[in-house]
Design an enzyme around this catalytic site. Structure first.
Site, PDB file in Angstrom:
ATOM      1  N   GLU A 153       0.847  -1.202   0.000  1.00 55.51           N
ATOM      2  CA  GLU A 153       0.000   0.000   0.000  1.00 55.51           C
ATOM      3  C   GLU A 153       0.875   1.242   0.000  1.00 55.51           C
ATOM      4  O   GLU A 153       2.033   1.195   0.428  1.00 55.51           O
ATOM      5  CB  GLU A 153      -0.919  -0.061   1.236  1.00 55.51           C
ATOM      6  CG  GLU A 153      -1.736   1.167   1.546  1.00 55.51           C
ATOM      7  CD  GLU A 153      -2.754   1.547   0.489  1.00 55.51           C
ATOM      8  OE1 GLU A 153      -2.380   1.669  -0.680  1.00 55.51           O
ATOM      9  OE2 GLU A 153      -3.928   1.764   0.868  1.00 55.51           O
ATOM     10  N   ASP A 154       0.323   2.356  -0.461  1.00 53.50           N
ATOM     11  CA  ASP A 154       1.113   3.584  -0.483  1.00 53.50           C
ATOM     12  C   ASP A 154       1.253   4.193   0.913  1.00 53.50           C
ATOM     13  O   ASP A 154       2.360   4.431   1.381  1.00 53.50           O
ATOM     14  CB  ASP A 154       0.545   4.607  -1.490  1.00 53.50           C
ATOM     15  CG  ASP A 154      -0.920   4.953  -1.261  1.00 53.50           C
ATOM     16  OD1 ASP A 154      -1.554   4.398  -0.336  1.00 53.50           O
ATOM     17  OD2 ASP A 154      -1.451   5.797  -2.018  1.00 53.50           O
TER      18      ASP A 154
ATOM     19  N   ASP B 103      -2.946   5.839   6.687  1.00 50.87           N
ATOM     20  CA  ASP B 103      -3.329   7.150   7.206  1.00 50.87           C
ATOM     21  C   ASP B 103      -4.266   6.921   8.403  1.00 50.87           C
ATOM     22  O   ASP B 103      -3.794   6.717   9.516  1.00 50.87           O
ATOM     23  CB  ASP B 103      -3.975   7.938   6.063  1.00 50.87           C
ATOM     24  CG  ASP B 103      -4.290   9.370   6.415  1.00 50.87           C
ATOM     25  OD1 ASP B 103      -3.723   9.895   7.364  1.00 50.87           O
ATOM     26  OD2 ASP B 103      -5.130   9.981   5.724  1.00 50.87           O
TER      27      ASP B 103
ATOM     28  N   PHE C 120       0.300  16.299   4.078  1.00 52.02           N
ATOM     29  CA  PHE C 120      -0.132  15.677   2.831  1.00 52.02           C
ATOM     30  C   PHE C 120       1.049  15.553   1.889  1.00 52.02           C
ATOM     31  O   PHE C 120       1.746  16.535   1.610  1.00 52.02           O
ATOM     32  CB  PHE C 120      -1.266  16.477   2.180  1.00 52.02           C
ATOM     33  CG  PHE C 120      -2.048  15.641   1.222  1.00 52.02           C
ATOM     34  CD1 PHE C 120      -3.098  14.841   1.668  1.00 52.02           C
ATOM     35  CD2 PHE C 120      -1.702  15.604  -0.121  1.00 52.02           C
ATOM     36  CE1 PHE C 120      -3.801  14.028   0.787  1.00 52.02           C
ATOM     37  CE2 PHE C 120      -2.404  14.789  -1.009  1.00 52.02           C
ATOM     38  CZ  PHE C 120      -3.452  14.008  -0.556  1.00 52.02           C
TER      39      PHE C 120
ATOM     40  N   ARG D 266       1.270  12.174  -9.389  1.00 56.84           N
ATOM     41  CA  ARG D 266       1.725  10.794  -9.159  1.00 56.84           C
ATOM     42  C   ARG D 266       3.064  10.517  -9.820  1.00 56.84           C
ATOM     43  O   ARG D 266       3.822   9.665  -9.386  1.00 56.84           O
ATOM     44  CB  ARG D 266       0.729   9.784  -9.754  1.00 56.84           C
ATOM     45  CG  ARG D 266      -0.568   9.654  -9.014  1.00 56.84           C
ATOM     46  CD  ARG D 266      -1.297   8.393  -9.490  1.00 56.84           C
ATOM     47  NE  ARG D 266      -2.717   8.449  -9.235  1.00 56.84           N
ATOM     48  CZ  ARG D 266      -3.283   8.140  -8.067  1.00 56.84           C
ATOM     49  NH1 ARG D 266      -2.547   7.752  -7.037  1.00 56.84           N
ATOM     50  NH2 ARG D 266      -4.589   8.204  -7.916  1.00 56.84           N
TER      51      ARG D 266
HETATM   52  P1  IMP Z   1      -6.525   5.384   5.134  1.00 57.54           P
HETATM   53  O1  IMP Z   1      -6.971   6.690   5.702  1.00 57.54           O
HETATM   54  O2  IMP Z   1      -5.465   4.738   6.005  1.00 57.54           O
HETATM   55  O3  IMP Z   1      -7.689   4.473   4.879  1.00 57.54           O
HETATM   56  O4  IMP Z   1      -5.827   5.707   3.742  1.00 57.54           O
HETATM   57  C1  IMP Z   1      -6.586   5.903   2.594  1.00 57.54           C
HETATM   58  C2  IMP Z   1      -5.798   6.339   1.393  1.00 57.54           C
HETATM   59  O5  IMP Z   1      -5.740   7.746   1.393  1.00 57.54           O
HETATM   60  C3  IMP Z   1      -4.349   5.910   1.249  1.00 57.54           C
HETATM   61  O6  IMP Z   1      -4.188   4.625   0.750  1.00 57.54           O
HETATM   62  C4  IMP Z   1      -3.882   6.934   0.242  1.00 57.54           C
HETATM   63  O7  IMP Z   1      -4.159   6.511  -1.079  1.00 57.54           O
HETATM   64  C5  IMP Z   1      -4.691   8.149   0.581  1.00 57.54           C
HETATM   65  N1  IMP Z   1      -3.844   9.117   1.285  1.00 57.54           N
HETATM   66  C6  IMP Z   1      -3.767   9.344   2.616  1.00 57.54           C
HETATM   67  N2  IMP Z   1      -2.888  10.315   2.886  1.00 57.54           N
HETATM   68  C7  IMP Z   1      -2.389  10.713   1.696  1.00 57.54           C
HETATM   69  C8  IMP Z   1      -1.383  11.675   1.307  1.00 57.54           C
HETATM   70  O8  IMP Z   1      -0.775  12.377   2.118  1.00 57.54           O
HETATM   71  N3  IMP Z   1      -1.146  11.786  -0.032  1.00 57.54           N
HETATM   72  C9  IMP Z   1      -1.774  11.042  -0.958  1.00 57.54           C
HETATM   73  N4  IMP Z   1      -2.690  10.124  -0.639  1.00 57.54           N
HETATM   74  C10 IMP Z   1      -3.000   9.953   0.669  1.00 57.54           C
END
Ligand code: IMP
Length: 175
Positions: free
Chosen positions: A98-99, A102, A151, A164
């Site tokens: 995963e990237d 968050d 971010f 990207r």
């Molecule tokens: P979650 O909040 O852990 O469910 O993350 C959801 C998704 O939000 C991640 O997989 C990212 O694709 C996106 N995301 C969260 N923070 C960032 C950021 O700082 N930059 C770009 N994408 C983000």
């Protein structure tokens, strides 16, 4: 992206070096096994491409995509799989790539969904971990870089689908 102010956070050299370390850790942990590497679209595709090319252990790959619905642009808790993997993962060693972790909601959901399919093992490798934004308890097994908050864009990570393609990771300073 027009109007976006940003500062470099992790250079392509730093990313390269860290991925080499991560790949060594993963290769050691899975020595003698064949991994099913599942990339979470879209953000993880560049990281995954770099990571698997440094693994010393064989792997097959697949992709999943998830979406979160609800108010605002951040995860609200309503997660759905919009594109599922095509492989059978029962009795396989699965590594989700995963990237960013968050809030933790996306990966918590995906890990639970995959566990129900009976993999032999299931771990998560995240390129970045944003420590201060969790809404649920979630720890990735392998983490490239840790930040508190903010971010970030580049190296697969987007802001409204932009940025990207940048080879380095930037922190956006005017959000
Ligand atoms: P979650 O909040 O852990 O469910 O993350 C959801 C998704 O939000 C991640 O997989 C990212 O694709 C996106 N995301 C969260 N923070 C960032 C950021 O700082 N930059 C770009 N994408 C983000």
């Amino acid at each position: 992206m027009e109007g976006m102010e940003k500062e470099i956070l992790f250079s392509r050299d730093a990313i390269n070096q860290r991925i080499t370390e991560l790949a060594a850790d993963i290769s050691r942990d899975y020595a003698g096994k064949e991994l099913v590497v599942v990339g979470v679209l879209k953000g993880a595709f560049i990281f995954m491409a770099d990571l698997i090319r440094r693994l010393q252990t064989p792997c097959v790959i697949d992709f999943a995509r998830l979406a979160s619905y609800g108010a605002g642009s951040t995860s609200s808790g309503q997660i759905v799989i919009t594109k599922d993997i095509e492989m059978e993962i029962r009795d396989r060693d699965v590594l989700i790539v995963e990237d960013i972790v968050d809030t933790g909601l996306t990966l918590s959901y995906l890990v639970q969904a995959f566990k129900e399919r009976g993999p032999r093992s299931l771990k998560v490798c995240a390129f970045m971990d944003k420590r201060l934004r969790r809404k649920v308890v979630f720890e990735a097994d392998y983490v490239g870089f840790t930040i508190d908050d903010g971010f970030v864009v580049g190296y697969g990570l987007d802001f409204n689908e932009k940025a990207r393609f940048f080879p380095d990771v930037y922190i956006v300073t005017n959000l």
